[in-house]
Design a protein around this motif. Structure first.
Motif, short mmCIF file in Angstrom:
data_model
loop_
_atom_site.label_atom_id
_atom_site.label_comp_id
_atom_site.label_asym_id
_atom_site.label_seq_id
_atom_site.Cartn_x
_atom_site.Cartn_y
_atom_site.Cartn_z
N GLN A 77 0.83 -1.20 0.00
CA GLN A 77 0.00 0.00 0.00
C GLN A 77 0.87 1.26 0.00
OE1 GLN A 77 -2.62 0.60 3.45
NE2 GLN A 77 -4.32 0.84 2.01
N ASN A 78 1.98 1.23 0.74
CA ASN A 78 2.88 2.40 0.78
C ASN A 78 3.53 2.65 -0.59
OD1 ASN A 78 2.37 2.92 3.48
ND2 ASN A 78 4.06 1.64 4.21
N ASP A 87 3.29 11.28 -8.80
CA ASP A 87 2.43 11.80 -9.88
C ASP A 87 1.88 13.17 -9.53
OD1 ASP A 87 2.88 9.47 -11.27
OD2 ASP A 87 0.99 8.52 -10.66
N TRP A 88 1.44 13.35 -8.29
CA TRP A 88 0.87 14.64 -7.89
C TRP A 88 1.95 15.72 -7.83
CZ3 TRP A 88 -2.19 11.82 -3.52
CH2 TRP A 88 -3.36 11.28 -4.06
N GLU A 89 3.15 15.35 -7.42
CA GLU A 89 4.24 16.32 -7.39
C GLU A 89 4.60 16.79 -8.79
OE1 GLU A 89 6.65 14.95 -3.33
OE2 GLU A 89 7.31 14.25 -5.31
N GLU A 90 4.56 15.88 -9.75
CA GLU A 90 4.85 16.25 -11.14
C GLU A 90 3.78 17.18 -11.71
OE1 GLU A 90 5.28 12.69 -13.34
OE2 GLU A 90 7.17 12.09 -12.38
N LEU A 91 2.54 17.03 -11.17
CA LEU A 91 1.44 17.89 -11.62
C LEU A 91 1.43 19.24 -10.89
CD1 LEU A 91 -1.47 15.28 -11.83
CD2 LEU A 91 -0.23 16.33 -13.74
N GLY A 92 2.35 19.41 -9.92
CA GLY A 92 2.46 20.69 -9.21
C GLY A 92 1.52 20.86 -8.05
N VAL A 93 0.99 19.78 -7.52
CA VAL A 93 0.09 19.87 -6.37
C VAL A 93 0.91 20.22 -5.13
CG1 VAL A 93 -1.59 18.63 -4.95
CG2 VAL A 93 -1.41 18.13 -7.40
N GLU A 94 0.36 21.13 -4.29
CA GLU A 94 1.07 21.57 -3.09
C GLU A 94 1.25 20.42 -2.10
OE1 GLU A 94 -0.99 24.81 -1.40
OE2 GLU A 94 -0.65 26.17 -3.09
N SER A 95 2.31 20.51 -1.31
CA SER A 95 2.65 19.44 -0.36
C SER A 95 1.54 19.20 0.65
CB SER A 95 3.95 19.79 0.38
OG SER A 95 5.02 19.93 -0.53
N LYS A 96 0.93 20.28 1.15
CA LYS A 96 -0.14 20.14 2.12
C LYS A 96 -1.33 19.39 1.53
CE LYS A 96 -3.03 22.84 5.30
NZ LYS A 96 -3.39 24.19 5.79
N GLU A 97 -1.66 19.72 0.29
CA GLU A 97 -2.77 19.05 -0.38
C GLU A 97 -2.44 17.59 -0.63
OE1 GLU A 97 -6.36 18.28 -2.27
OE2 GLU A 97 -5.73 19.91 -0.93
N ILE A 98 -1.18 17.31 -0.95
CA ILE A 98 -0.77 15.92 -1.18
C ILE A 98 -0.93 15.11 0.10
CG2 ILE A 98 1.22 14.43 -1.63
CD1 ILE A 98 2.19 16.46 -3.65
N ARG A 101 -4.57 14.37 0.66
CA ARG A 101 -5.07 13.33 -0.23
C ARG A 101 -4.58 11.95 0.18
NH1 ARG A 101 -4.47 15.70 -6.45
NH2 ARG A 101 -5.71 17.60 -6.18
N LEU A 102 -3.30 11.87 0.54
CA LEU A 102 -2.73 10.58 0.90
C LEU A 102 -3.36 10.02 2.17
CD1 LEU A 102 1.09 11.09 0.17
CD2 LEU A 102 -0.54 9.72 -1.13
N SER A 103 -3.78 10.89 3.08
CA SER A 103 -4.41 10.42 4.32
C SER A 103 -5.74 9.73 4.05
CB SER A 103 -4.62 11.60 5.27
OG SER A 103 -5.56 12.53 4.74
N LYS A 104 -6.34 10.01 2.89
CA LYS A 104 -7.63 9.41 2.54
C LYS A 104 -7.48 8.22 1.60
CE LYS A 104 -9.92 13.92 2.94
NZ LYS A 104 -10.73 14.95 2.23
N VAL A 105 -6.26 7.92 1.19
CA VAL A 105 -6.03 6.83 0.24
C VAL A 105 -5.95 5.50 0.99
CG1 VAL A 105 -4.39 5.82 -1.39
CG2 VAL A 105 -4.88 8.27 -1.46
N SER A 106 -6.72 4.53 0.53
CA SER A 106 -6.67 3.19 1.10
C SER A 106 -6.53 2.13 0.01
CB SER A 106 -7.93 2.91 1.93
OG SER A 106 -9.10 3.05 1.15
N GLY A 107 -6.25 2.57 -1.21
CA GLY A 107 -6.16 1.67 -2.35
C GLY A 107 -4.80 1.01 -2.47
#
Length: 401
Positions: A77-78, A87-98, A101-107
């Motif tokens: 999972q990690n 992928d999100w860093e390459e798209l320019g998403v801010e660290s806080k937002e990342i 999002r990751l805290s809600k990921v269980s896939g």
């Protein structure tokens, strides 16, 4: 922790071993007879303690192996989360937002692996609870093991099984049917008989409670006497104004404090499959409510995984499907996989999919705990009415044809 505490803990362990020996004697009488023919009582006791140590040693080994398996699943999972992060860093998403999002990921894992992680977490919590009782409340530990061993011991530990002429699923079906019947009897009685209270000035409150029970009796009777078996949509429509609220539900509402204890106790007994708990009348309602909320929380997390990861219900294996349905009080004994998949899909639709869509559109708030409690009540009663129910005598008595 004083020496006296550890002495008391040792006494608790000895008591637990004696309890285990008595359970073993009930489940394997032939072995007891064979042992008695080979030696005296002291020899039997030593042999029994040896068997207890070996069985519990095997249980700890199994827990260790399961823990290693859980670590492998978490690593998988990690790696999935790390891939998403890149992928999100390459798209320019801010660290806080990342991080959000990751805290809600269980896939990144299968539903079977997800369930395995949940079981591992539950077993660790039970083990920590056992250590706590042995260290700080050793005098209470024997009684906790006596009255609640099924919920205190991790799944790897040996438990008392006294199945005679039936399988585990048949026993669970029978006990759950009895719990539902007791709940309905208590509901009807509460509408006509005032319960005992030490407060001599609570007459007005009691009358209001009896009126509430009377209205619930009428509603349940209306549903049960309708042509055919009304589906879950009937129940959700009846409770629409209580499940979907204009304002955020209060802690009391989310904690199911407003639900009559007939339902909280009945559901708690139905979930555990224990229709004949010792000293049930002395157990405070908040304990049953806490147990019910704990189960609902586990089911909610499972629902979110199934919906958010878009798991195809048809892809679930038979064993996983049975477990998922059983957790939601959906009948499994004698039910085809097609029926179970349909009912599980219906559960997800009314417990997760429709509420998420409606709250996004209307801005309403959803009392998910109340909704899932109501759905569990529906499916528990529905299971009782099925021909496949293992509780044959009450069903034959109620048969009208």
């Amino acid at each position: 922790i004083t020496m006296g505490s550890w002495v008391n803990a040792l006494r608790a362990v000895v008591f637990a071993s004696a309890l285990f020996l008595s359970c073993s004697a009930e489940s394997s009488s032939a072995a007891v007879v064979a042992a008695s023919s080979k030696g005296n009582v002291a020899t039997q006791l030593v042999g029994g303690i040896k068997d207890w140590v070996v069985s519990y040693g095997d249980a700890f080994k199994a827990m260790r192996m399961d823990h290693e398996q859980c670590n492998m699943i978490r690593q998988k999972q990690n790696r999935f989360k790390a891939s998403l992060k890149n992928d999100w860093e390459e798209l320019g998403v801010e660290s806080k937002e990342i991080r959000t999002r990751l805290s809600k990921v269980s896939g990144g894992i299968t539903f079977d692996e997800f369930l395995f992680l949940r079981k591992g977490k539950s077993d660790r919590e039970k083990l920590i609870s056992l250590v706590f009782y042995a260290s700080f409340l050793p005098k209470m530990m024997p009684y906790m093991l006596m009255f609640n061993s099924g919920n205190m011991l991790p799944d790897q530990f040996p438990k008392k099984l006294t199945l005679v002429g039936e399988t585990k699923r048949e026993a669970l079906s029978r006990e759950r049917s009895h719990s539902v019947l007791k709940m309905l009897v208590s509901l009807e009685r509460s509408a006509h008989v005032q319960g005992f209270s030490i407060n001599p000035f609570g007459g007005s409150k009691k009358r209001k409670q009896m009126e509430q029970y009377t209205n619930i009796n009428l509603a349940v009777g209306e549903a049960l006497s309708s042509n055919g078996s009304p589906g879950p949509e009937y129940l959700m429509k009846k409770l629409d104004d209580k499940i979907f609220l204009a304002e955020k539900p209060k802690a009391k509402e989310l904690g199911l404090a407003s639900i009559p204890k007939v339902f909280t106790r009945g559901l708690a007994n139905t979930i555990t499959g224990n229709s004949n708990r010792a000293l049930e009348g002395l157990i405070p309602n908040f304990i049953d409510r806490t147990s019910l909320l704990s189960h609902i929380k586990a089911v909610s997390v499972s629902d979110e995984f199934l919906v958010n990861q878009e798991v195809d219900i048809n892809s679930l294996s038979g064993a996983t499907l049975v477990e998922a349905c059983s957790d939601r009080m959906i009948a499994t004994l004698g039910s085809s996989e097609g029926d179970m998949r349909d009912k599980l899909g219906s559960w997800l639709r009314y417990a997760a999919i429709i509420p998420a869509r409606r709250t996004r559109t209307t801005g309403e708030h959803h009392n998910a705990n109340l909704a899932r409690s109501a759905l569990m009540c529906y499916y528990a009663m529905d299971s009782l009415r099925l021909k496949q129910s293992a509780s044959t005598l009450p069903r034959l008595l109620m048969r009208s044809d």
